[in-house]
Write a protein that holds these residues in place. Structure first.
Motif, PDB file in Angstrom:
ATOM      1  N   ARG A   6      58.568  35.809  10.984  1.00  0.00           N
ATOM      2  CA  ARG A   6      57.084  35.734  10.666  1.00  0.00           C
ATOM      3  C   ARG A   6      57.025  34.425   9.720  1.00  0.00           C
ATOM      4  O   ARG A   6      57.918  33.940   8.844  1.00  0.00           O
ATOM      5  CB  ARG A   6      56.359  36.711  10.115  1.00  0.00           C
ATOM      6  CG  ARG A   6      55.760  37.858  10.988  1.00  0.00           C
ATOM      7  CD  ARG A   6      55.195  38.852  10.264  1.00  0.00           C
ATOM      8  NE  ARG A   6      54.406  39.673  11.064  1.00  0.00           N
ATOM      9  CZ  ARG A   6      53.178  39.509  11.638  1.00  0.00           C
ATOM     10  NH1 ARG A   6      52.500  38.533  11.536  1.00  0.00           N
ATOM     11  NH2 ARG A   6      52.706  40.444  12.494  1.00  0.00           N
ATOM     12  N   ASP A  94      51.601  33.009  10.219  1.00  0.00           N
ATOM     13  CA  ASP A  94      51.219  34.349  10.894  1.00  0.00           C
ATOM     14  C   ASP A  94      50.762  35.328  10.050  1.00  0.00           C
ATOM     15  O   ASP A  94      49.767  36.256  10.443  1.00  0.00           O
ATOM     16  CB  ASP A  94      52.607  34.954  11.570  1.00  0.00           C
ATOM     17  CG  ASP A  94      53.300  33.967  12.415  1.00  0.00           C
ATOM     18  OD1 ASP A  94      52.656  33.852  13.486  1.00  0.00           O
ATOM     19  OD2 ASP A  94      54.517  33.784  12.205  1.00  0.00           O
ATOM     20  N   CYS A 111      44.820  33.049  10.445  1.00  0.00           N
ATOM     21  CA  CYS A 111      45.703  34.303  10.526  1.00  0.00           C
ATOM     22  C   CYS A 111      45.431  35.689   9.676  1.00  0.00           C
ATOM     23  O   CYS A 111      44.333  35.431   8.675  1.00  0.00           O
ATOM     24  CB  CYS A 111      46.921  33.799  10.082  1.00  0.00           C
ATOM     25  SG  CYS A 111      47.092  33.232   8.279  1.00  0.00           S
ATOM     26  N   ALA A 360      47.642  42.763   9.534  1.00  0.00           N
ATOM     27  CA  ALA A 360      47.652  41.951  10.917  1.00  0.00           C
ATOM     28  C   ALA A 360      47.199  42.902  11.825  1.00  0.00           C
ATOM     29  O   ALA A 360      46.407  42.435  13.043  1.00  0.00           O
ATOM     30  CB  ALA A 360      49.265  41.901  11.571  1.00  0.00           C
TER      31      ALA A 360
END
Length: 387
Positions: A6, A94, A111, A360
């Motif tokens: 990442r 990310d 992100c 995420a």
């Protein structure tokens, strides 16, 4: 767990514990395959800090904006957030690891974002001064609240501080708890017994460190009480010592050597979301004498000795007891070192990667009310924190 590889963009500033945290965490993430860039706010890192970061596989980018606690106004913080948004997009981040949540108050990031509440002016004011927040703190608190509300996930370094953050800002749930960590130095075989001396270390100028009480206690002790760290901060705050011995700012190797003598380490802070200097002392095998505040009780349990933070007589009495009793000093030192084994970099990075995954997986929830408060810097929501 987040997948390896990442691209992590993490904010940092070169003043105080956030730098140590960011470099330790960033280096550990890099060792696990992540590509980590530190976006540095405020004063430039020293050459030694730059060399250390580079040696540990970290890229540094100067953001060119101050952290919220050094900014002159809300516009300066919003400008920093906008610059960070551009940097995240250009670098294809990310995950954004936001150690300065206020930067997220009025910015859109491409992100997922994990905001980490290391401290804030509203909880500091409540613990140190009390009463209504002054105007210069209200807009900072409003931005911090809005940044937390806008993040995909929020973390704090202790359960006590997570709960303080929830309560002061009126959130329905407390942040995730991701304790800080450091790697302990090896304790040499046949090391000498803990020294009959007293040390403190940290941002001595910060009123929340409550150094004046330790300074008064020093006048009652037969050995010098040494204090390592700056007496003046970048925000103009300062403190003068009358009885304790100021060592100045020590580089990392010198401070490690000082802790390696295993003095009694004292901190009577009024406000401490975690306390990296306390952890470093415990890892070195120092006995701890700490203020009786929720964070220290949570982290150090029965290993440390606790005193009321405003009672310099009681502090001097406890320190004198340990100075006089070599066996108890050694026993407390061993207990503190054992307790410190909970707070490692490995534990911190594992919990952080889980928090990154949480960020995420959860879509951002718009927080128009909080954003409006920050944009107008009205201080309405921050006033709740000044109860």
């Amino acid at each position: 767990m987040t997948a390896p590889g990442r691209r992590v963009l993490m904010t940092a500033d070169a003043v105080g514990g956030v730098w140590t945290y960011a470099v330790d965490l960033g280096a550990a993430l890099a060792r696990r395959g992540d590509d980590v860039t530190l976006a540095v706010l405020g004063p430039a890192p020293t050459e030694a800090q730059r060399r250390d970061a580079a040696a540990r596989g970290l890229a540094l980018v100067a953001l060119g904006h101050p952290p919220d606690w050094l900014a002159e106004d809300a516009a300066a913080v919003r400008a920093g957030g906008a610059a960070l948004s551009v940097l995240a997009a250009r670098g294809g981040a990310d995950i954004l690891h936001l150690n300065h949540p206020a930067l997220g108050a009025d910015s859109a990031f491409a992100c997922p974002t994990l905001a980490v509440a290391h401290s804030c002016v509203a909880t500091w004011w409540e613990a140190v001064r009390g009463g209504a927040l002054p105007a210069d703190f209200r807009w900072r608190a409003a931005l911090h609240e809005a940044g937390l509300a806008a993040a995909d996930a929020v973390a704090a370094p202790s359960a006590a501080f997570a709960e303080a953050t929830r309560r002061v800002y009126g959130f329905g749930t407390a942040p995730l708890v991701v304790p800080n960590g450091r790697d302990a130095p090896p304790l040499a075989a046949g090391a000498a017994a803990p020294a009959a001396s007293v040390l403190t270390a940290g941002r001595l100028w910060d009123e929340g460190k409550n150094l004046a009480v330790l300074d008064r206690a020093a006048a009652r002790l037969p050995v010098p009480v040494e204090a390592a760290g700056p007496l003046q901060g970048p925000n103009g705050a300062r403190i003068a010592l009358h009885h304790a011995v100021a060592l100045g700012v020590l580089d990392a190797a010198v401070l490690r050597a000082k802790l390696g003598e295993r003095p009694i380490f004292a901190s009577v802070a009024l406000y401490e979301p975690f306390g990296l200097s306390v952890l470093e002392a415990a890892q070195a095998g120092c006995a701890l004498v700490l203020s009786d505040i929720p964070t220290f009780r949570e982290l150090w349990g029965d290993a440390a000795l606790f005193v009321a933070p405003h009672d310099d007589r009681a502090l001097a009495d406890v320190l004198q007891r340990l100075l006089d009793d070599r066996d108890e000093r050694a026993e407390r030192a061993a207990l503190c070192r054992d307790r410190a084994a909970r707070y490692t970099v490995d534990a911190m990075v594992g919990a952080t990667r889980t928090a990154h995954a949480t960020a995420a997986q959860i879509p951002a929830v718009p927080a128009p009310a909080a954003r409006a408060t920050a944009a107008g810097a009205s201080g309405t929501s921050a006033d709740r924190g000044g109860r």
